[in-house]
Scaffold this active site. Structure first.
Site, PDB file in Angstrom:
ATOM      1  N   GLU A 258       0.894  -1.173   0.000  1.00  0.00           N
ATOM      2  CA  GLU A 258       0.000   0.000   0.000  1.00  0.00           C
ATOM      3  C   GLU A 258       0.923   1.211   0.000  1.00  0.00           C
ATOM      4  O   GLU A 258       1.614   1.464   0.988  1.00  0.00           O
ATOM      5  CB  GLU A 258      -0.919  -0.054   1.217  1.00  0.00           C
ATOM      6  CG  GLU A 258      -2.152   0.821   1.060  1.00  0.00           C
ATOM      7  CD  GLU A 258      -1.877   2.271   1.402  1.00  0.00           C
ATOM      8  OE1 GLU A 258      -1.626   3.068   0.458  1.00  0.00           O
ATOM      9  OE2 GLU A 258      -1.895   2.611   2.595  1.00  0.00           O
ATOM     10  N   CYS A 292      -2.090   9.072   2.606  1.00  0.00           N
ATOM     11  CA  CYS A 292      -1.790   8.709   1.216  1.00  0.00           C
ATOM     12  C   CYS A 292      -2.991   8.886   0.306  1.00  0.00           C
ATOM     13  O   CYS A 292      -2.834   9.082  -0.887  1.00  0.00           O
ATOM     14  CB  CYS A 292      -1.279   7.284   1.160  1.00  0.00           C
ATOM     15  SG  CYS A 292      -2.339   6.141   2.035  1.00  0.00           S
TER      16      CYS A 292
END
Ligand code: TXE
Length: 492
Positions: A258, A292
């Protein structure tokens, strides 16, 4: 600060100091104070942790007892609830997370999400009957069984410490894996506290979870290279994700990644541009932009560009920046001097590339200690500028102009990343059609919140491989075994 349980390693069921009793300081990014010391794991500690996880996977019945695992996860959830205020204090002190966000996605939501994963164990179909077929004339009944992937190394970052630790450790345990968790150098305490709770307050057997804190990258590298580790579950930068995948390739480990993002929020020409701009400017400031999936490119109709920039600047100027302990603070410090320097280099590049600041652009006035960056809006760039292409990971929004739906989609997709995005439009069908054309793992439409324990999260392109959370996030930690027996001889 009240006295918190001191960070320790967890290796083979034992909470202890590092070999050689070495440690490193944990810094409060809002004050630069040393708030404690975490053990500096040696290579020998990592070796022992991997061996313990391997042995617990290979020699105990942990992988084959889903009911017992559910019991242990219920104990863990109860322990996290009891310990919530301690975890909150750690999260605010070591990660600089504003208190407000600990009531949401930083802490409350991920702690509550443990129940979702535990609940999967009540009804998960571990074996699927594939029916009977007659390959080469032999009637055969087939099943697909799902089994734990093995020893998982979970390597986590500093921006959402407990959330990401739980998003990896909990589904891995539910699946029957054993784990070595390595939290980020800037936020070792949250990982150590999770280890302490597991050791002190659950029946999770020795060796099933191990926690290694360290100030450098060497322990992470060791985990990615060791042949006894079956899978790496990593969250962090795209650059480090590449290193992790390269190292894991030598022993062909399964990898879940990720990684970074540079997500776009598109405003269509039938939507109130100032409303969308204000919301996007506000979300860019959440936890100082250190998320993010935040939408840090705002893509608006050319005709509404100046209006959008002004609305962003007005919102950012009103966002409360400051002490993370204050319940009204939205934007706290960034994690470290190094991260502040990175952000400042992007701010300089924006000016060099011909951009201008509609607000911000520097450090927060009056805050000499701590790592502070002003909420900043950059106007006047196109999507080729460095500040528009690369992940800044600070409270910085770049506003770009589009010339219609196709142009907006082209700008949004013109990125090496593909993590998230947003679309604002009054016609739901048109907004959905635009959302479908974005090459990203999640899209918010008109401010919708997709984050939740049951919602898969992850990236297309260089934002990652695989999905965290939801059933998909649980299944990342499983292997599939197909089995066949001659028809009529199936086990009862
Ligand atoms: O990340 P790293 P850093 C992005 C964000 C930020 C940038 C740098 O843009 O500005 O990354 O942050 C461990 N083998 N994100 O330097 O290096 C490391 O110890 C194995 C986005 O902190 O990716 C830590 O535990 N492990 C991101 C973890 O990797 C290694 C969240 C992450 O560190 C290693 C954080 C190696 N060779 C930063 N090198 C997101 N996706 O949310 C380091 N590590």
């Amino acid at each position: 600060m009240t006295s918190l349980p001191a960070p320790q390693l967890l290796i083979d069921g034992r909470l202890r100091a590092a070999t050689g009793d070495t440690s490193f300081p944990v810094i409060n990014p809002a004050t630069e104070e040393i708030i404690g010391y975490a053990p500096e794991a040696a290579g020998a500690d990592a070796d022992e942790a991997i061996a313990a996880a391997r042995q617990a996977f290979d020699e105990s019945d942990w992988p084959r007892r889903p009911g017992f695992r559910a019991h242990c996860l219920r104990q863990l959830k109860a322990a996290l609830d009891r310990d919530f205020e301690t975890l909150r204090e750690i999260t605010i002190a070591e990660a600089g997370v504003p208190r407000m966000w600990t009531d949401g996605p930083q802490l409350r939501m991920p702690v509550d999400g443990v129940d979702y994963v535990t609940g999967l164990l009540d009804h998960y179909e571990w074996e699927t009957d594939l029916g009977t077929a007659a390959p080469m004339g032999m009637p055969t009944s087939r099943t697909a069984a799902r089994e734990a992937a093995g020893v998982v190394a979970a390597i986590t970052p500093w921006n959402f410490p407990t959330q990401i630790n739980l998003a990896k450790v909990v589904p891995a345990l539910a699946a029957g894996c054993t784990v070595v968790l390595k939290p980020a150098p800037d936020t070792p305490w949250a990982g150590a506290e999770l280890g302490r709770l597991i050791a002190a307050e659950t029946d999770i057997p020795s060796g099933v979870v191990n926690v290694l804190t360290s100030a450098g990258a060497a322990i992470g590298q060791q985990l990615t290279a060791d042949p006894r580790v079956d899978m790496i579950s990593f969250t962090g930068s795209t650059a480090t994700g590449r290193l992790v995948m390269t190292a894991a390739a030598a022993t062909l480990k399964k990898v879940f990644l990720e990684l970074g993002g540079k997500s776009a929020a598109i405003v269509l020409d039938d939507y109130e541009v100032t409303a969308a701009a204000s919301l996007t400017a506000f979300t860019t400031c959440i936890h100082a932009g250190q998320g993010c999936a935040l939408t840090t490119r705002l893509v608006v109709p050319r005709a509404g560009y100046d209006e959008a920039v002004a609305a962003c600047a007005k919102t950012m100027a009103s966002v409360q920046v400051g002490d993370p302990l204050d319940q009204a603070t939205v934007c706290g410090p960034v994690i470290s001097a190094g991260q502040r320097e990175r952000i400042e280099s992007y701010l300089r590049s924006a000016i060099d590339d011909g951009g201008r600041f509609a607000c911000g652009g520097g450090r927060v006035p009056g805050r000499e200690t701590g790592f502070w960056v002003e909420p900043s809006v950059i106007a006047g760039l196109d999507n080729s500028a460095r500040a528009a292409r690369e992940e800044i990971f600070g409270p910085v929004l770049v506003v770009l102009a589009h010339d219609g739906d196709d142009s907006a989609i082209e700008i949004a997709n013109d990125s090496p990343y593909g993590l998230s995005g947003a679309v604002f439009g009054t016609d739901p069908q048109r907004a959905r059609a635009v959302a479908r054309r974005l090459r990203t793992g999640s899209v918010s439409i008109n401010g919708g919140v997709w984050y939740g324990p049951d919602v898969p999260f992850g990236g297309y392109k260089q934002s990652g491989i695989g999905r965290e959370m939801g059933v998909a996030g649980f299944e990342e930690y499983l292997e599939i075994k197909s089995m066949a027996v001659p028809a009529g001889r199936e086990p009862a």
